[in-house]
Structure formats: structure tokens, C-alpha cells
Design an enzyme around this catalytic site. Structure first.
Site, PDB file in Angstrom:
ATOM      1  N   CYS A  97       0.805  -1.225   0.000  1.00  0.00           N
ATOM      2  CA  CYS A  97       0.000   0.000   0.000  1.00  0.00           C
ATOM      3  C   CYS A  97       0.835   1.270   0.000  1.00  0.00           C
ATOM      4  CB  CYS A  97      -0.913   0.015   1.231  1.00  0.00           C
ATOM      5  SG  CYS A  97       0.044   0.000   2.757  1.00  0.00           S
ATOM      6  N   CYS A 101      -2.731   4.302   6.957  1.00  0.00           N
ATOM      7  CA  CYS A 101      -4.174   4.162   7.167  1.00  0.00           C
ATOM      8  C   CYS A 101      -4.546   4.113   8.649  1.00  0.00           C
ATOM      9  CB  CYS A 101      -4.642   2.893   6.483  1.00  0.00           C
ATOM     10  SG  CYS A 101      -4.073   1.415   7.327  1.00  0.00           S
ATOM     11  N   CYS A 109      -1.356  -4.400   7.867  1.00  0.00           N
ATOM     12  CA  CYS A 109      -1.028  -3.241   8.716  1.00  0.00           C
ATOM     13  C   CYS A 109      -0.373  -3.728  10.011  1.00  0.00           C
ATOM     14  CB  CYS A 109      -2.282  -2.426   9.034  1.00  0.00           C
ATOM     15  SG  CYS A 109      -3.311  -2.087   7.608  1.00  0.00           S
TER      16      CYS A 109
HETATM   17 FE1  FES Z   1      -1.214  -0.385   4.339  1.00  0.00          FE
HETATM   18 FE2  FES Z   1      -2.726  -0.108   6.382  1.00  0.00          FE
HETATM   19  S1  FES Z   1      -3.379  -0.126   4.325  1.00  0.00           S
HETATM   20  S2  FES Z   1      -0.582  -0.226   6.388  1.00  0.00           S
END
Ligand code: FES
Length: 134
Positions: free
Chosen positions: A37, A63, A106
Site C-alpha cells: 500500500c 491508514c 497493517c
Molecule cells: Fe497499508 Fe494499512 S493499508 S498499512
């Protein structure tokens, strides 16, 4: 994106955002990024003379789940030995926060940040670990 009540609880009560002087010999700094991400986390651990983690601070460019993961991880890390810190699993964080499958990475990032911060501290002390972290 719908976040769990547990995730929002940590996200809404942020206490551990911040930083220590990374040049201090008793501060370990770990910066990690997710290839999935692009989010980035920076964790800093403050150790006492017995290698106990007395404080932990973080910054997250990412996020809500990443922020909640680090808030929970830093809360868990205070008062821990290095061995206890490394024993924290990403599933401990993911399950506590009830992260959805798509957000579990995450918590993996939080786990990687812990390992990187400990490694940095041990390297500063001249006790760097070998490549497989042992
Ligand atoms: Fe990548 Fe949360 S969406 S760390």
C-alpha cells in the site's frame, strides 16, 4: 472502509505519537514500509540500562488500521524486555483490533517495525544479531 470498534478505540485515543532523538545510544529506531500500500511506519524504543523498554513512540504515514496497530503495539511494548517485545506477534495485534483480512498487513508492518527498532538498538550497542534475527 468499515473499521472495527476496537480499531477505532485505539485510533481515537492516540497517546504514543512522537519521537525521541535517534542519535541517543539507548534509542532504537525502525522504519518500515509496505510494498502493498506504500504506507510507512517509524517506531522508536527507549531502553533503560537493563535493556528494558521504558517508552515507545511512533509516526505513521498510512491508514487508520496502521495507526491503531502502532498505538496498540507501543502500549504493549512499554515495560517489556527485548525477548518479550520480539515475541509480540502480528496476529496479537490483528486479533485485538479485529482487523479484516485486507488490513492484516497493517499489523505485519507493526511487527516488522518492532524487529527493526530492536535490531537498530542492538547494533548501536555492538550486539547486532545475525541475518535470521537470532
Ligand atoms: Fe497499508 Fe494499512 S493499508 S498499512
Amino acid at each position: 472502509m468499515k473499521y472495527s470498534e476496537q480499531t477505532l478505540k485505539y485510533y481515537d485515543s492516540i497517546n504514543n505519537v512522537g519521537e525521541f532523538d535517534e542519535k541517543l545510544p539507548n534509542v532504537g529506531t525502525g522504519t518500515v514500509g509496505s510494498p502493498l500500500c506504500g504506507d510507512v511506519m517509524r517506531l522508536q524504543l527507549l531502553f533503560d540500562e537493563d535493556d528494558l523498554i521504558v517508552d515507545a513512540k511512533y509516526k505513521v504515514f498510512g491508514c487508520v488500521s496502521a495507526i491503531a496497530s502502532m498505538e496498540l503495539a507501543t502500549t504493549l511494548l512499554k515495560g517489556k524486555t527485548i525477548e518479550q517485545a520480539l515475541a509480540i506477534k502480528n496476529s496479537d495485534v490483528a486479533n485485538s483490533l479485529k482487523l479484516s483480512n485486507i488490513k492484516r498487513h497493517c499489523s505485519v508492518l507493526a511487527k516488522e517495525a518492532i524487529e527493526a527498532a530492536v535490531k537498530n538498538y542492538l547494533e548501536k550497542k555492538g550486539e547486532g544479531r545475525n541475518d535470521n534475527g537470532k
